[in-house]
Design a protein around this motif. Structure first.
Motif, mmCIF file in Angstrom:
data_model
loop_
_atom_site.group_PDB
_atom_site.id
_atom_site.type_symbol
_atom_site.label_atom_id
_atom_site.label_comp_id
_atom_site.label_asym_id
_atom_site.label_seq_id
_atom_site.Cartn_x
_atom_site.Cartn_y
_atom_site.Cartn_z
ATOM 1 N N SER A 191 0.831 -1.205 0.000
ATOM 2 C CA SER A 191 0.000 0.000 0.000
ATOM 3 C C SER A 191 0.860 1.247 0.000
ATOM 4 C CB SER A 191 -0.924 0.026 1.220
ATOM 5 O OG SER A 191 -1.762 1.164 1.177
ATOM 6 N N GLU A 219 -1.055 -0.551 -6.842
ATOM 7 C CA GLU A 219 -1.550 -1.090 -5.575
ATOM 8 C C GLU A 219 -2.808 -1.921 -5.802
ATOM 9 O OE1 GLU A 219 -3.353 0.623 -1.331
ATOM 10 O OE2 GLU A 219 -1.836 1.784 -2.430
ATOM 11 N N TYR A 267 -4.468 1.851 -9.116
ATOM 12 C CA TYR A 267 -4.999 0.659 -8.460
ATOM 13 C C TYR A 267 -5.413 -0.385 -9.496
ATOM 14 C CZ TYR A 267 -5.122 3.510 -4.241
ATOM 15 O OH TYR A 267 -4.760 4.308 -3.181
ATOM 16 N N VAL A 270 2.406 -8.261 -0.755
ATOM 17 C CA VAL A 270 1.512 -7.955 -1.874
ATOM 18 C C VAL A 270 0.566 -9.149 -2.076
ATOM 19 C CG1 VAL A 270 1.431 -7.701 -4.388
ATOM 20 C CG2 VAL A 270 3.045 -6.365 -3.056
#
Length: 361
Positions: free
Chosen positions: A9, A40, A63, A89
């Motif tokens: 993040s 992310e 994202y 992740v």
């Protein structure tokens, strides 16, 4: 240099130390003239009100909803000079394999949890990394230094393991002129292996010193913890409020996870942040801490409740000032960004040499 980072993040600091680490490192890396794209995985627990960085002006933050959606970023990853995958992740093994298949530049794994990672590998827990993936990364950047780096190369086949400790942004973490509210504070997400130390070095101290005030900030603490009346609980403290929190503390506590104590050489980001604020630090003990801050001069090491009580009875101002000077001289985000730049350049050079040797062979 164009760097693509796939990390846990950047947009949310809720319940993780990765966001502040990445923010400090990558903003300083950008200041050195580089371009950064951060990808992310979109997950509900880091979305909505928990997202405290929306549109950084020093990198692109994008994202992706699932593993398949990474294909939308194939061109960016293939065209980057370097691609870095972070620890924790989601689907990290699959992400790593995809990056190693697609990227044409240097590939790196940045492990902000190295001792935890190695413990997970030992019990065949491949949540975000497997032993088979490690040799495929050109570079293993590790939160932990010392003997662990040799182990990563010798036992896991990493072509190059290098320490890249956490760091601090001194523009965001500095002493503030605020009233002192607490004699001792602690900032950290709940962890069952840290809780016995937190109990011994803060909660029991609070019970022994009812006239003093204490604070524990961080989420996910169980509801059945018996908090002394003189311990203030703060559920979540966003990074923008960290400096004020430390500055309001006459001293702050550093507590290290068991796997990191076992490995040694694993300074947390909170250690650097508190020191940059000039707040005296009381810490548990682990090998390698003397390479970061000198015990008795820049940090206080404590094993027992009585050790902490004695520390609070003494004048710790000089220790806080010395720690701040040490961190500003060696552990800022600018220092880490320069190290990252050097490691990536060295790895790219080694990769080109190997390619030339293969072509000539």
């Amino acid at each position: 240099m164009k760097l693509v980072v796939l990390g846990l993040s950047l947009g949310s600091s809720w319940g993780n130390g990765h966001a502040t680490t990445f923010r400090a490192l990558l903003s300083a890396f950008t200041e050195r003239g580089h371009e950064v794209l951060f990808l992310e995985r979109e997950v509900p627990w880091y979305a909505g009100a928990h997202r405290d960085l929306i549109d950084p002006d020093w990198c692109r933050l994008e994202y992706y909803p699932d593993l398949a959606a990474l294909e939308d970023w194939r061109g960016e990853v293939a065209g980057a000079d370097a691609v870095m995958v972070g620890s924790y992740v989601p689907d990290g093994v699959a992400v790593g394999c995809w990056v190693q298949d697609v990227a044409r530049g240097t590939t790196a794994f940045y492990d902000i949890d190295t001792p935890v990672t190695l413990a997970k590998l030992a019990r065949a827990d491949y949540e975000y990394l497997s032993a088979e993936v490690i040799p495929g990364y050109d570079l293993y950047l590790s939160f932990t230094g010392g003997p662990t780096l040799d182990r990563l190369e010798r036992d896991f086949g990493s072509p190059a393991a290098r320490a890249l400790y956490c760091s601090v942004d001194p523009a965001r973490y500095q002493p503030l002129d605020v009233p002192k509210r607490w004699h001792l504070s602690y900032l950290g997400t709940y962890s069952d292996d840290r809780q016995p130390t937190l109990t011994r070095l803060l909660l029991d101290v609070a019970r022994a010193c009812p006239e003093r005030r204490f604070a524990v900030a961080g989420p996910q603490y169980p509801v059945d913890i018996d908090w002394p009346a003189n311990v203030e609980r703060i559920e979540h403290l966003p990074p923008a409020e960290h400096a004020a929190f430390y500055s309001a503390s006459r001293a702050t506590l550093n507590v290290t996870r068991a796997d990191m104590i076992a490995a040694g050489w694993s300074p947390s980001v909170r250690l650097f942040e508190a020191a940059a604020c000039g707040t005296p630090i009381v810490s548990d003990r682990w090998n390698g801490i003397e390479d970061v801050l000198t015990p008795g001069e820049e940090i206080v090491l404590a094993d027992t409740t009585l050790d902490v009580v004695r520390a609070l009875d003494s004048d710790l101002a000089a220790i806080g000032a010395a720690a701040r000077a040490r961190v500003l001289g060696a552990h800022t985000a600018a220092h880490r960004a320069a190290e990252l730049e050097r490691y990536l350049a060295e790895s790219a050079g080694s990769r080109r040499a190997l390619e030339r040797a293969g072509a000539e062979g």
